[in-house]
Design a protein around this motif. Sequence first.
Motif, PDB file in Angstrom:
ATOM      1  N   ASP A  43       0.926  -1.268  -0.141  1.00  8.96           N
ATOM      2  CA  ASP A  43       0.002   0.058  -0.074  1.00  8.96           C
ATOM      3  C   ASP A  43       0.882   1.271   0.025  1.00  8.96           C
ATOM      4  N   SER A  56      -3.273   6.180  -5.155  1.00  8.63           N
ATOM      5  CA  SER A  56      -4.480   6.138  -4.087  1.00  8.63           C
ATOM      6  C   SER A  56      -4.878   7.525  -3.913  1.00  8.63           C
ATOM      7  N   ALA A  69      -7.403   5.814  -8.956  1.00 11.87           N
ATOM      8  CA  ALA A  69      -8.429   4.784  -8.239  1.00 11.87           C
ATOM      9  C   ALA A  69      -8.205   3.576  -9.025  1.00 11.87           C
ATOM     10  N   ALA A  74      -4.436   1.931  -8.728  1.00  7.66           N
ATOM     11  CA  ALA A  74      -4.414   1.235  -7.296  1.00  7.66           C
ATOM     12  C   ALA A  74      -5.266   0.001  -7.078  1.00  7.66           C
TER      13      ALA A  74
END
Length: 524
Positions: free
Chosen positions: A148, A155, A319, A322
């Motif tokens: 992440d 993101s 978006a 990711a």
Amino acid sequence: MEHQKTKRSRLTLYIGIALVLGIGLGFILNKNYVGKENTAIANAELIQNGLHQKMSPYEIPSQKALSGQLTKLKEAAAAQKKAAEKNILADSTSSSAMEAVNRWSDSLKQLNVQLASLTDTGNAAYKSLVKEKELVLLQKNEVVKARDKKLEWFSLMADIFLRLIKMIVAPLVFTTLVVGVAKLGDIKAVGRIGGKTLLWFISASLMSLLLGMILVNFFEPGKAMHLPLPESSVNLGIDKAALTVKDFFYHVFPASFVDAMAKNEILQIVVFAIFFGVAAAALGKVADPVVKALDAVAHIILKVTGYVMNFAPVAVFGAMTAIIAKQGLGILKTYSIFIGEFYFGLAILWTVLILAGGLFIGKRILTLIKRIKEPALIAFSTSSSEAAFPKTMTELERFGCKNKIVSFVLPLGYSFNLDGSMMYMTFASLFIAQSYGIHLDIGTQISMLLILMLTSKGIAGVPRASLVVIAGTLATFNIPEAGLALLLGIDPLLDMGRSATNVVGNSIATAVVSKWEGELTEGA
């Protein structure tokens, strides 16, 4: 006007291009940039499944019949203990009731010991497997955080856009709704339009919930998954939705207007704005300067919305990059049955909503769908119907809906008429029950449907709102909440379809109410 039409078409084109580019780049990053992390996460899941299978023999009771009897006795003892606890305040002396509580507590302890003796969970090998499973989970979480971290810039693109949208939504809802209600003239008009709006919302919500229930019973996707279920002790990070009437009304009526604005509590803002607008209408000319000022503020915010929407393609690109980089296209294969059946259900729901809208506004329903394709695409790409709110409002007014109707119906729709989310709630709840092999009769399923109807209202601002409500519903019907873990991985993919459907449902509702009020014109 031609310039505006071209501008709208270009924005839709740019969003579509961003969607395709995001999927392509996400696929590349999934295999290369975060390929090592994704492989480690996949290996961790395989190891967890293997450990679960190794632990299962130790957890199986040596005498199943005796285990079943002891389990029933344990449930009866727990019920007796609970009843004894309620009797403590039945009379002035609580000693006899307390003795009963202690007696049943001792019985429960003994039954737990007997049940534990029937399994081999005290074995050193079993304890070693438990420690290994905990270590694997810990390492997996560390890898997920590292992945992440690598993708946070993508993101961030979507997050910034969503924050800008949230910056706009609360003041836009308040100003447009106050002006709209003030223009309606009196409380009777507000009540009349509100009644028609709620009639449509309740009908659409029940239809969506019922459709989800019918489809999940027809397809039975849970029986086809054959996935290992997580332990009930797993913490999913999802709070249960409160089912009490008190909590529901506390969520509807604001204690502070400022707090409601700060937290983007749309339903609370709507309640205050209705009171404010009705009071302004009652005062007449005295309130005219305030109403005109708020009308000017609303136009300013709509202008700001135009600036913010220019960032939509960037948000869509980030978006999609990711989500595909994290989940990969492989997850579509694993969950293809569930995802395919759910999106088929959404297609049926769209058809039903369009046909229902067409009964009232005729062939113009097709023009409406064309108008809202851009906000629906934004909602789909960002997994947020809230992100499409300002654009939906603008397109409905261009379609021919009066501002006073749009500003009244649309905000209510974001709390009371989330058609896509509604269908998902029954679909997902019964899917989890099927995955556990839990049979629910029709009466129980209808009870679940009615509970979802009530508990889902007014939670549009809650993160992962659908999962929150489902968690509370599963607990109500004694279905292990850990089953939500089956959906967490694909929830973002499902949320895209839900969000787009919510936009379509609310747009049709606004157009129909406008028609009922005789306020639907040919549009621009």
